[in-house]
Design a protein around this motif. Structure first.
Motif, PDB file in Angstrom:
ATOM      1  N   SER A   1       0.830  -1.210   0.000  1.00  0.00           N
ATOM      2  CA  SER A   1       0.000   0.000   0.000  1.00  0.00           C
ATOM      3  C   SER A   1       0.865   1.261   0.000  1.00  0.00           C
ATOM      4  CB  SER A   1      -0.940  -0.004   1.205  1.00  0.00           C
ATOM      5  OG  SER A   1      -0.205  -0.050   2.413  1.00  0.00           O
ATOM      6  N   ALA A   2       1.977   1.253   0.761  1.00  0.00           N
ATOM      7  CA  ALA A   2       2.858   2.428   0.780  1.00  0.00           C
ATOM      8  C   ALA A   2       3.493   2.644  -0.583  1.00  0.00           C
ATOM      9  CB  ALA A   2       3.941   2.261   1.844  1.00  0.00           C
TER      10      ALA A   2
ATOM     11  N   GLU B   1       1.009   6.880   4.598  1.00  0.00           N
ATOM     12  CA  GLU B   1       1.303   5.884   5.622  1.00  0.00           C
ATOM     13  C   GLU B   1       2.258   6.436   6.670  1.00  0.00           C
ATOM     14  OE1 GLU B   1       3.427   1.570   5.526  1.00  0.00           O
ATOM     15  OE2 GLU B   1       1.539   1.754   4.413  1.00  0.00           O
TER      16      GLU B   1
ATOM     17  N   ARG C   1       3.815   8.985   1.894  1.00  0.00           N
ATOM     18  CA  ARG C   1       4.290   8.294   3.081  1.00  0.00           C
ATOM     19  C   ARG C   1       5.355   9.119   3.803  1.00  0.00           C
ATOM     20  NH1 ARG C   1       7.799   3.154   1.252  1.00  0.00           N
ATOM     21  NH2 ARG C   1       7.766   2.889   3.508  1.00  0.00           N
TER      22      ARG C   1
END
Length: 427
Positions: free
Chosen positions: A36-37, A236, A289
């Protein structure tokens, strides 16, 4: 209207979005899973936040960043301090070949884009950590982002991302990419802009960094219509950071209730310029992130903001800081400000350093500590603040606004309720 030039000497931000391929075309190509990051980072390449990158870094750019703190475009060196790469494991690296068009799939196996592979290379993790984090030690949050990841190889190349699905998060309307922010600056007619990075709910001292930075800019150029942007990261973060949904509600309250900087701004500066902080204040979220890399991340934060179009960027005390596990600092308080004096290449956005701020009894407002020696600052530790909020009490208004505190009290209450809920036991 004035916007900062796109990093890397480009005429406009990179755009690597393209049409989704037919199913049969996707099935005929090799694929790799993307975390996801990493998915978020790929989208920031695609929307131009990471201009001039047109894909995850090839080995030449990766090495240039580690060795020279820059990337080279058209014979010119441009500042860059953290490599942006697409990690894969040894198995993926062995089966993929240079020239392959690799389908990128998210954690739900949904195709999100295609990478035309130009280089495949293995990274030396310890060297990466030593250069990016400026320490041999690995007992800190930044290092753990990488030491817990077994993927030691990288794919570099040319990216084509598919348009993402609508963002379901409640604050999605506040998230904007470079084209949207530049359009907003143009629409408002701003002649200079200043952005403030944060990953935390704001104390009044945090607010003051943005207010003071804006006033420095306005004092130097009172004839220029000045845009002020609260520009938090909502990508993130580490697990003990306050979630983006909660933080964004605190920022929305500050901006919509027009209390950010209330009582602390220099009214004379704004009045002389015929301008208004609250009329010129915008909240824009950046979905990127955190690396928890202190000075080197401060430079990256500036690059993101230059690509968004901002002309100035506030660099505060302990910028992007996260200490060792024993709570000793990795970097000194102002190392992230000093790095801008010795960059490895060009950077058009201008950094505005802001020191430590606190509420002073004698002033009746927040100010910079170095400007008020001998006065009495009102401060509170992060631990004590969390204890106060978890107890359901509104903190001292000299430290935090009530509209921020009430959101955090509700968050900590729900967090405590969730923690107290017993797990189901299957007999």
């Amino acid at each position: 209207m004035v916007t900062a030039p796109v990093h890397g000497g480009l005429a406009e931000p990179v755009n690597r979005y393209g049409n989704r391929l037919p199913v049969e075309a996707l099935l005929s190509r090799p694929s790799v899973a993307v975390s996801s990051a990493d998915c978020t980072t790929l989208h920031r390449i695609a929307d131009g936040t990471l201009s001039p990158l047109t894909g995850p870094m090839n080995v030449d750019d990766y090495e240039s960043v580690l060795e020279r703190a820059c990337i080279v475009r058209h014979g010119e060196a441009y500042a860059w301090t953290i490599p942006i790469f697409l990690p894969v494991d040894a198995e993926d690296a062995a089966r993929i070949k240079v020239g392959d068009e690799v389908v990128l799939r998210d954690e739900n196996s949904v195709a999100i884009g295609v990478l035309t592979v130009e280089t495949i290379y293995e990274r030396d993790l310890q060297r990466f950590l030593r250069i990016v984090y400026r320490t041999e030690r690995t007992d800190h949050p930044g290092a753990r982002l990488w030491t817990g990841d077994s993927r030691r190889f990288s794919l570099g190349g040319s990216l084509c991302m598919f348009e993402p699905a609508p963002d379901p998060r409640p604050f999605a309307s506040y998230i904007k990419g470079p084209l949207q922010v530049r359009e907003l600056i143009q629409h408002r007619g701003f002649e200079q802009t200043v952005a403030f990075q944060t990953r935390n709910p704001l104390h009044r001292a945090h607010e003051y960094a943005l207010v003071h930075g804006a006033e420095q800019l306005l004092s130097a150029h009172p004839e220029r219509y000045t845009g002020v942007f609260l520009n938090p990261l909502v990508g993130e973060l580490k697990s003990d950071d306050v979630p983006a949904t909660v933080r964004m509600q605190t920022y929305i309250n500050l901006v919509e209730q027009r209390v950010l900087g209330q009582g602390d701004q220099n009214e004379d500066v704004w009045k002389r310029a015929g301008q208004s902080l609250h009329e010129q204040l915008h909240l824009v979220g950046l979905d990127m992130r955190m690396f928890y890399a202190g000075p080197n991340e401060a430079v990256m934060h500036a690059i993101y903001r230059q690509n968004l179009g901002f002309t100035h960027f506030i660099v505060g005390r302990k910028h992007a800081d996260a200490p060792y596990d024993d709570q000793t600092p990795i970097w000194d308080d102002f190392e992230a400000q000093r790095i801008f004096r010795s960059l490895g290449g060009k950077l058009a956005i201008e950094a505005i350093p802001v020191g430590y701020a606190a509420y002073f009894e004698e002033l009746g407002r927040v100010g910079l500590v170095e400007e008020h020696p001998g006065m009495t600052p009102v401060s509170i530790s992060g631990t004590k603040m969390r204890e106060t909020l978890r107890a359901g009490r509104i903190p001292d208004s000299r430290v935090m606004r009530e509209c921020v505190a009430r959101v955090l009290i509700e968050y900590y209450r729900k967090d405590a309720d969730d923690s107290a809920t017993p797990e189901h036991v299957h007999l």
